[in-house]
Design a protein around this motif. Structure first.
Motif, PDB file in Angstrom:
ATOM      1  N   LEU A 398       4.206  15.796   2.148  1.00  0.00           N
ATOM      2  CA  LEU A 398       3.159  16.941   0.105  1.00  0.00           C
ATOM      3  C   LEU A 398       1.717  16.756   0.575  1.00  0.00           C
ATOM      4  CD1 LEU A 398       3.737  17.710  -2.248  1.00  0.00           C
ATOM      5  CD2 LEU A 398       3.943  15.522  -3.133  1.00  0.00           C
ATOM      6  N   ALA A 399       1.531  15.004   1.939  1.00  0.00           N
ATOM      7  CA  ALA A 399       0.320  14.962   1.307  1.00  0.00           C
ATOM      8  C   ALA A 399      -0.984  15.659   2.571  1.00  0.00           C
ATOM      9  CB  ALA A 399      -0.384  13.267   1.923  1.00  0.00           C
ATOM     10  N   PHE A 407      -4.205  21.249  -3.941  1.00  0.00           N
ATOM     11  CA  PHE A 407      -3.764  20.997  -5.260  1.00  0.00           C
ATOM     12  C   PHE A 407      -3.571  19.602  -6.770  1.00  0.00           C
ATOM     13  CE2 PHE A 407       0.063  20.447  -2.893  1.00  0.00           C
ATOM     14  CZ  PHE A 407       0.395  19.803  -3.698  1.00  0.00           C
ATOM     15  N   GLN A 408      -3.329  19.856  -7.143  1.00  0.00           N
ATOM     16  CA  GLN A 408      -2.938  18.815  -7.943  1.00  0.00           C
ATOM     17  C   GLN A 408      -1.714  19.000  -9.375  1.00  0.00           C
ATOM     18  OE1 GLN A 408      -6.912  19.125 -10.265  1.00  0.00           O
ATOM     19  NE2 GLN A 408      -6.412  20.896 -11.255  1.00  0.00           N
ATOM     20  N   VAL A 409      -0.804  18.271  -9.396  1.00  0.00           N
ATOM     21  CA  VAL A 409      -0.067  17.966 -10.143  1.00  0.00           C
ATOM     22  C   VAL A 409      -0.132  16.798 -11.484  1.00  0.00           C
ATOM     23  CG1 VAL A 409       2.344  17.138  -9.946  1.00  0.00           C
ATOM     24  CG2 VAL A 409       1.222  17.778  -7.497  1.00  0.00           C
ATOM     25  N   SER A 433       1.464   8.638  -7.329  1.00  0.00           N
ATOM     26  CA  SER A 433       0.428   8.945  -7.608  1.00  0.00           C
ATOM     27  C   SER A 433      -0.858   8.113  -6.804  1.00  0.00           C
ATOM     28  CB  SER A 433       0.266   8.843  -9.597  1.00  0.00           C
ATOM     29  OG  SER A 433      -0.759   9.328  -9.451  1.00  0.00           O
ATOM     30  N   ARG A 434      -0.218   6.797  -6.963  1.00  0.00           N
ATOM     31  CA  ARG A 434      -1.039   5.626  -6.559  1.00  0.00           C
ATOM     32  C   ARG A 434      -1.260   5.525  -4.664  1.00  0.00           C
ATOM     33  NH1 ARG A 434       0.776   2.356 -10.580  1.00  0.00           N
ATOM     34  NH2 ARG A 434       2.836   1.785  -9.472  1.00  0.00           N
ATOM     35  N   ARG A 435      -0.064   5.867  -4.197  1.00  0.00           N
ATOM     36  CA  ARG A 435       0.275   5.940  -2.563  1.00  0.00           C
ATOM     37  C   ARG A 435       0.429   7.387  -2.129  1.00  0.00           C
ATOM     38  NH1 ARG A 435       5.343   5.463  -2.891  1.00  0.00           N
ATOM     39  NH2 ARG A 435       6.062   7.753  -2.186  1.00  0.00           N
ATOM     40  N   LEU A 436      -0.700   8.262  -3.075  1.00  0.00           N
ATOM     41  CA  LEU A 436      -0.785   9.872  -2.716  1.00  0.00           C
ATOM     42  C   LEU A 436      -2.714   9.564  -2.841  1.00  0.00           C
ATOM     43  CD1 LEU A 436       2.062  11.701  -2.915  1.00  0.00           C
ATOM     44  CD2 LEU A 436       1.306  10.932  -1.155  1.00  0.00           C
ATOM     45  N   SER A 437      -2.612   9.501  -3.638  1.00  0.00           N
ATOM     46  CA  SER A 437      -4.167   9.448  -4.308  1.00  0.00           C
ATOM     47  C   SER A 437      -5.165   9.309  -3.451  1.00  0.00           C
ATOM     48  CB  SER A 437      -4.445   7.794  -4.832  1.00  0.00           C
ATOM     49  OG  SER A 437      -5.072   6.642  -4.074  1.00  0.00           O
ATOM     50  N   HIS A 438      -5.249   9.326  -2.415  1.00  0.00           N
ATOM     51  CA  HIS A 438      -6.204  10.362  -1.060  1.00  0.00           C
ATOM     52  C   HIS A 438      -5.946  11.832  -0.862  1.00  0.00           C
ATOM     53  CE1 HIS A 438      -8.196   6.314  -0.746  1.00  0.00           C
ATOM     54  NE2 HIS A 438      -6.934   5.129  -0.190  1.00  0.00           N
ATOM     55  N   ASP A 439      -4.667  11.837  -1.182  1.00  0.00           N
ATOM     56  CA  ASP A 439      -4.876  12.987  -0.680  1.00  0.00           C
ATOM     57  C   ASP A 439      -3.688  13.902  -1.771  1.00  0.00           C
ATOM     58  OD1 ASP A 439      -4.756  13.106   2.246  1.00  0.00           O
ATOM     59  OD2 ASP A 439      -2.654  12.043   1.795  1.00  0.00           O
ATOM     60  N   LEU A 440      -3.161  14.201  -2.723  1.00  0.00           N
ATOM     61  CA  LEU A 440      -3.542  14.749  -4.308  1.00  0.00           C
ATOM     62  C   LEU A 440      -3.141  13.739  -5.440  1.00  0.00           C
ATOM     63  CD1 LEU A 440      -1.174  16.883  -5.190  1.00  0.00           C
ATOM     64  CD2 LEU A 440      -0.008  15.377  -4.066  1.00  0.00           C
TER      65      LEU A 440
END
Length: 576
Positions: A398-399, A407-409, A433-440
């Protein structure tokens, strides 16, 4: 049951409805307006849309629900992203009129007084329908009973049965006390299934008790009742042990007869309603098949749900639709011509809706999102079978997809206070959300309600829906999105089996019979189909117009209520 009425006269505001109203629609929850929290989710929103269309179409109906003074729940998030829920209190006096009539139902050998409040749901052109809000918060009641109409779906199983006694038995008594002459009772889900028992008590067989028969005139009641089932999950059908039933209802109804109608082991409210209704339907073609398999031997038809066009279409698009025909709100079939609209006008209208959504997200969360990025929205009740975290199943892939095509969710949804799995879903989304914050960018927006839903269905670019088949009865949120030109990316279940035209109204996620493959297929569709197409604005505009003309024009509550009128209500309308 004690049917004391003091006094019977209901006042001028209600009296204008009494001569012609012949159909009563009973639902545990109805979404009337954003400031009245008498709903928890899709069931209540559907009932509200049914009421709005009934008014628009001039159907001779009255709607009945609980006052639910403490609402369903007010949702906030704690520092770790977990759900905090508190009562969502409101005062019926701010929106409705207390009627000068009360009835008493007997619960656990006590008289429980039920006061009706009258809310008038007004529509353009002077049309309206009355809504009765049943309230037990009366000084005449024992303190233990005043809260029956307090928290929607609150308390234990005994409280749930008390609420359903007030809705079904109390609702029938209130309608009679106010002077309504109802020919047809529409039971929206099994919560109101005790109403036919109240009718049966009025019609015992003249021959008296027969050993192997229900000693009441069942046929006479069956012809007056319509039942809509919404639940494809066995655990979702209310069941009450007969010990509890006898404790709360006493000798209200012959127990051996009740077992024949509602099940020998426990009182199954859905089975009871099916046994005593002449017209029974599921809420999508696929759901009809599921319901028929759950209750063999009964004729169950399908009337697919719909949503109220004028309520859910955002203003800029509504103005655009008016260029097709000013009557589109009452004849939404006109929207089949939406594919003739100027592409740039459709994109501009959507940009306005998206801006309103992102502004609301900022106010609610402090997060700033880009109006230029495709925005995927998942907004549903947070519970396990809806698989809110399916998109997050492979975070590394996903990242990578988000780095290649940003894109954004957005997520939104409430979990029932006692649904541990639903509450944990919210936590997992926050952790992702926290784990993927740099990419998504992933944002969970708290406080999902009527008002926020209107912004989400109009401002999304893609509507994501990932239920575990065949557990989605219908699913109306995607219908609202389609009315706004938002395509769905959805598992083939519920209404989407009827609406999905691949690449025209949206996209399907895999084979319903192979749910283990859905996470991978979802990311495949996102990476190789959805995100590349979004960059082609002309092609995306055509997709939006396909969603409007092929789905939005069809799946409306006007179509739904016309079908109920023709297939379930016609006799009572003609005799009225």
């Amino acid at each position: 049951m004690n049917d004391a009425r003091a006094p019977v006269a209901a006042g001028n505001e209600l009296e204008r409805y009494l001569p012609h109203t012949r159909i009563a629609y009973l639902s545990m929850e109805i979404a009337l307006e954003p400031d009245i929290p008498t709903y928890s989710g899709g069931l209540g929103i559907l009932a509200g849309d049914a009421a709005r269309s009934a008014a628009d179409l001039g159907l001779p109906m009255v709607f009945v629900t609980l006052a639910s003074r403490d609402g369903y729940l007010r949702q906030e998030l704690d520092a770790q992203g977990g759900q905090l829920d508190t009562p969502d209190h409101w005062d019926p006096a701010d929106h409705a009129t207390a009627l000068p009539a009360m009835v008493a139902v007997e619960i656990e050998h006590r008289q429980v007084w039920v006061r009706p409040w009258l809310y008038i749901l007004n529509r353009p052109a002077g049309r309206s329908v009355p809504v009765l809000l049943l309230d037990t918060d009366c000084r005449e009641n024992d303190p233990a009973d005043r809260g029956i109409s307090g928290r929607l779906y609150g308390g234990d199983v005994a409280m749930r049965l008390r609420q359903e006694i007030v809705l079904g038995i109390g609702g029938e008594m209130v309608l009679s006390a106010l002077g309504f002459e109802i020919a047809t009772f529409h039971l929206n889900e099994g919560h109101a299934a005790l109403l036919p028992l109240a009718l049966l008590r009025r019609h015992p067989l003249r021959t008296g008790h027969v050993e192997d028969a229900v000693p009441y005139d069942v046929d006479r009641v069956v012809e007056r009742c319509v039942f809509t089932t919404h639940t494809p999950i066995a655990a979702g059908h209310d069941r009450f042990g007969y010990d509890l039933v006898v404790r709360l209802l006493g000798d209200f109804f012959d127990l051996s007869a009740l077992r024949r109608l509602a099940g020998d082991d426990a009182l199954n409210m859905t089975r009871l309603a099916i046994s005593l209704s002449g017209s029974v339907n599921g809420v999508a073609k696929r759901h009809q098949q599921t319901a028929a398999a759950m209750f063999p031997g009964h004729l169950i038809r399908s009337i697919t749900n719909g949503v109220h066009p004028e309520t859910w279409v955002q203003p800029a698009l509504a103005r655009l639709y008016a260029t097709l025909d000013p009557q589109w709100t009452t004849e939404p079939e006109i929207l089949v011509r939406a594919d003739t609209l100027p592409a740039q006008a459709v994109l501009a209208a959507h940009a306005e809706a998206k801006g309103a959504l992102l502004d609301a997200v900022y106010r609610a969360t402090g997060r700033t999102l880009s109006p230029d990025l495709p925005t995927i929205v998942f907004a549903r009740r947070m519970t396990g079978y809806k698989r809110a975290d399916l998109l997050l199943a492979d975070p590394e892939r996903l990242a990578r997809i988000a780095r290649d095509a940003p894109f954004q969710v957005l997520y939104a949804g409430k979990a029932h206070p006692q649904d541990g799995e639903g509450r944990s879903l919210i936590g997992r989304i926050q952790e992702a959300s926290r784990r993927l914050s740099h990419d998504l960018p992933i944002v969970f927006v708290p406080g999902y309600d009527f008002a926020l839903a209107k912004l989400l269905v109009a401002g999304a670019d893609v509507w994501l829906n990932t239920p575990l088949p065949p557990l989605e009865a219908s699913g109306t949120s995607g219908m609202k999105a389609a009315l706004n030109g938002v395509p769905s990316l959805s598992v083939l279940d519920g209404w989407w089996l009827e609406a999905c035209i691949e690449g025209v109204t949206g996209w399907a996620i895999g084979d319903p019979a192979a749910p283990d493959t859905h996470a991978g297929i979802l990311l495949d569709k996102l990476e190789h189909t959805v995100l590349p197409l979004f960059r082609d604005r002309e092609a995306w505009a055509r997709l939006m117009m396909g969603a409007i003309s092929k789905s939005g024009a069809v799946f409306t509550s006007h179509r739904m209520m016309r079908r109920y009128a023709a297939e379930a209500y016609l006799g009572s309308m003609l005799t009225g």
